[in-house]
Design a protein around this motif. Structure first.
Motif, PDB file in Angstrom:
ATOM      1  N   UNK A 252      34.875  50.334  45.567  1.00 15.59           N
ATOM      2  CA  UNK A 252      33.853  49.295  45.443  1.00 15.59           C
ATOM      3  C   UNK A 252      34.250  48.272  44.377  1.00 15.59           C
ATOM      4  N   UNK A 253      34.839  48.728  43.296  1.00 16.46           N
ATOM      5  CA  UNK A 253      35.295  47.821  42.249  1.00 16.46           C
ATOM      6  C   UNK A 253      36.386  46.888  42.771  1.00 16.46           C
ATOM      7  N   UNK A 254      37.276  47.391  43.615  1.00 24.25           N
ATOM      8  CA  UNK A 254      38.349  46.569  44.191  1.00 24.25           C
ATOM      9  C   UNK A 254      37.801  45.452  45.061  1.00 24.25           C
ATOM     10  N   UNK A 255      36.658  45.679  45.666  1.00 25.24           N
ATOM     11  CA  UNK A 255      36.054  44.672  46.538  1.00 25.24           C
ATOM     12  C   UNK A 255      35.133  43.724  45.784  1.00 25.24           C
ATOM     13  N   UNK A 256      34.960  43.935  44.497  1.00 29.11           N
ATOM     14  CA  UNK A 256      34.025  43.126  43.712  1.00 29.11           C
ATOM     15  C   UNK A 256      34.680  41.839  43.227  1.00 29.11           C
ATOM     16  N   UNK A 257      33.908  41.058  42.479  1.00 30.12           N
ATOM     17  CA  UNK A 257      34.379  39.739  42.003  1.00 30.12           C
ATOM     18  C   UNK A 257      35.554  39.851  41.049  1.00 30.12           C
ATOM     19  N   UNK A 258      35.756  40.990  40.414  1.00 32.14           N
ATOM     20  CA  UNK A 258      36.861  41.162  39.462  1.00 32.14           C
ATOM     21  C   UNK A 258      37.882  42.173  39.974  1.00 32.14           C
ATOM     22  N   UNK A 259      37.854  42.457  41.275  1.00 35.19           N
ATOM     23  CA  UNK A 259      38.741  43.461  41.840  1.00 35.19           C
ATOM     24  C   UNK A 259      40.211  43.105  41.800  1.00 35.19           C
TER      25      UNK A 259
ATOM     26  N   UNK B 283      43.963  29.559  40.637  1.00 33.43           N
ATOM     27  CA  UNK B 283      44.906  29.696  41.741  1.00 33.43           C
ATOM     28  C   UNK B 283      45.654  31.024  41.656  1.00 33.43           C
ATOM     29  N   UNK B 284      46.037  31.428  40.456  1.00 35.80           N
ATOM     30  CA  UNK B 284      46.806  32.657  40.270  1.00 35.80           C
ATOM     31  C   UNK B 284      45.952  33.895  40.525  1.00 35.80           C
ATOM     32  N   UNK B 285      44.731  33.905  40.003  1.00 33.50           N
ATOM     33  CA  UNK B 285      43.895  35.107  40.066  1.00 33.50           C
ATOM     34  C   UNK B 285      42.937  35.139  41.247  1.00 33.50           C
TER      35      UNK B 285
END
Length: 430
Positions: free
Chosen positions: A50-57, A108-110
């Motif tokens: 779930x964390x991987x799919x979040x805004x900071x994943x 662009x990078x992140x």
């Protein structure tokens, strides 16, 4: 179209050419991707996905891709910075060609949300119960030392709480990239308790601000090592992305982010910036092909920050880059201006036949007011030197004369003494 300015109107180097701190200086940072291993184990596989799919994943994806990090490359671009007034921009030189890291390039990078802060997006929630479970004071945000202890005992917690712990870890390790004992700002930390409030927040802007602020505060001469806060991995990707022809280092975009696809291969590779640039030049007609900066979707090249100071030199540099008329020798000229030293001229005595010992006339000659044609200050100084030489010559003559008198007196005394002793000896024999 001709360049809009001369070389002196470009931002200057932080360190003159050839004067950058040694590559041997140690660089420390806190955004270790390896710290995410304890997060993955602590929160469980369901919360991790779930964390991987979040805004900071994206930060977890950097971890899973075995990102290659080179401190030497990061040190190179940090010590080849240009001095700019814009607080939220960094300009550096790759083989004396300028590149920019701003909010645009960071996004662009992140692939993170770099939108503006919404002053109307006020968020408040009763966090005291959850903070009590974390064993953290309700008036502060947690630090990584406390979160490590939480990860050891949260495995049996509900999904939402484990996810919140994971978000707090990501904020500390990657978004802020701060020391283990430093604390996440409380207002930001409380957002982990509401998924909607967390997801809509521009964490990319927060992470960019944290990284650039740290770089602006660095002093590379203060100690044998220096510490960078923020997500330092962006700095290396920024340098790679700026050089055309190294795109093969990256795989396809993952959720909008550029993720390296190479692994360590069992050992940490050595990276020498000078060798890398040399190979680039050999492959591309003695040039390092550089992409200077990116622009937004609407074509705007200036990122939006409140109260950002304008820098006319940066504006001129950007204009010349866009017109493809950047002056390639700009920083060579600046370096020569900084390092150039003037040689002292040897003074040569000149006899001035018009020099007068009269004080009034002497003052006029020294100040350039001589009625014969205005003797310069230099000429007046030279005549003063000649007067000193004359005085020294007279003194030498006097010393020589005194020496001669002393010698004559000594000889006369000796002659008299000898004559007296001879007379005494003769009288005795008689």
């Amino acid at each position: 179209m001709a360049p809009t300015s001369n070389e002196s109107n470009y931002p200057q180097l932080l360190y003159p050419k050839g004067k950058a701190p040694s590559q041997k200086k140690s660089m420390s940072f806190y955004s270790y991707l390896s710290n995410f291993q304890m997060v993955k184990v602590g929160v469980g596989i369901d919360a991790w996905e779930a964390l991987k799919e979040s805004a900071v994943g994206v930060f977890l994806m950097f971890y899973e891709q075995d990102h290659i990090f080179s401190a030497k490359l990061v040190h190179y671009i940090l010590t080849h910075q240009l001095v700019v007034k814009k607080y939220y921009e960094i300009w550096s030189l790759i083989d004396w060609q300028p590149i920019r890291l701003s909010l645009i390039e960071f996004g662009e990078i992140t692939g993170l949300n770099i939108g503006p802060f919404d002053v109307g997006d006020t968020f408040d929630i009763d966090h005291r119960e959850f903070w009590e479970e974390l064993h953290v004071s309700p008036v502060v945000g947690p630090n990584l030392v406390e979160l490590r202890e939480v990860l050891d005992r949260c495995k049996s917690w509900c999904f939402e709480k484990r996810r919140s712990v994971g978000w707090l870890c990501i904020l500390h390790i990657a978004v802020y990239g701060i020391a283990p004992t430093a604390r996440i700002p409380l207002e930001a930390a409380k957002r982990v308790l509401n998924a909607d409030a967390f997801e809509r927040y521009p964490w990319g802007r927060v992470a960019c601000k944290s990284l650039i602020h740290s770089i602006k505060c660095l002093n590379y001469h203060a100690k044998e090592s220096y510490t960078v806060e923020g997500f330092v991995y962006v700095l290396q990707i920024w340098a790679y992305e700026a050089i055309t022809g190294v795109g093969e280092l990256y795989g396809n975009r993952i959720d909008g982010a550029r993720v390296p696809m190479l692994s360590w291969g069992g050992s940490r590779p050595r990276f020498e910036p000078s060798e890398f640039l040399r190979h680039e030049k050999e492959a591309h007609d003695n040039k390092v092909r550089v992409r200077h900066f990116l622009s937004l979707m609407d074509g705007n090249v200036v990122p939006n920050w409140d109260k950002e100071e304008n820098d006319e030199k940066v504006t001129i540099l950007v204009r010349d880059i866009l017109d493809d008329h950047i002056i390639p020798t700009a920083w060579d000229v600046l370096e020569s201006q900084v390092c150039m030293r003037k040689k002292r001229k040897a003074s040569v005595p000149i006899i001035n036949s018009h020099y007068s010992t009269n004080p009034k006339v002497k003052d006029q000659q020294v100040n350039g007011d001589d009625e014969r044609g205005g003797a310069s200050n230099a000429a007046g100084n030279v005549t003063q030197d000649n007067d000193v030489f004359g005085m020294l010559h007279k003194l030498t003559d006097k010393v020589d004369s005194m020496g001669a008198d002393i010698s004559n007196n000594l000889l006369a005394g000796l002659d008299a003494a000898i004559e007296t002793k001879l007379d005494a000896a003769i009288e005795t024999k008689a």
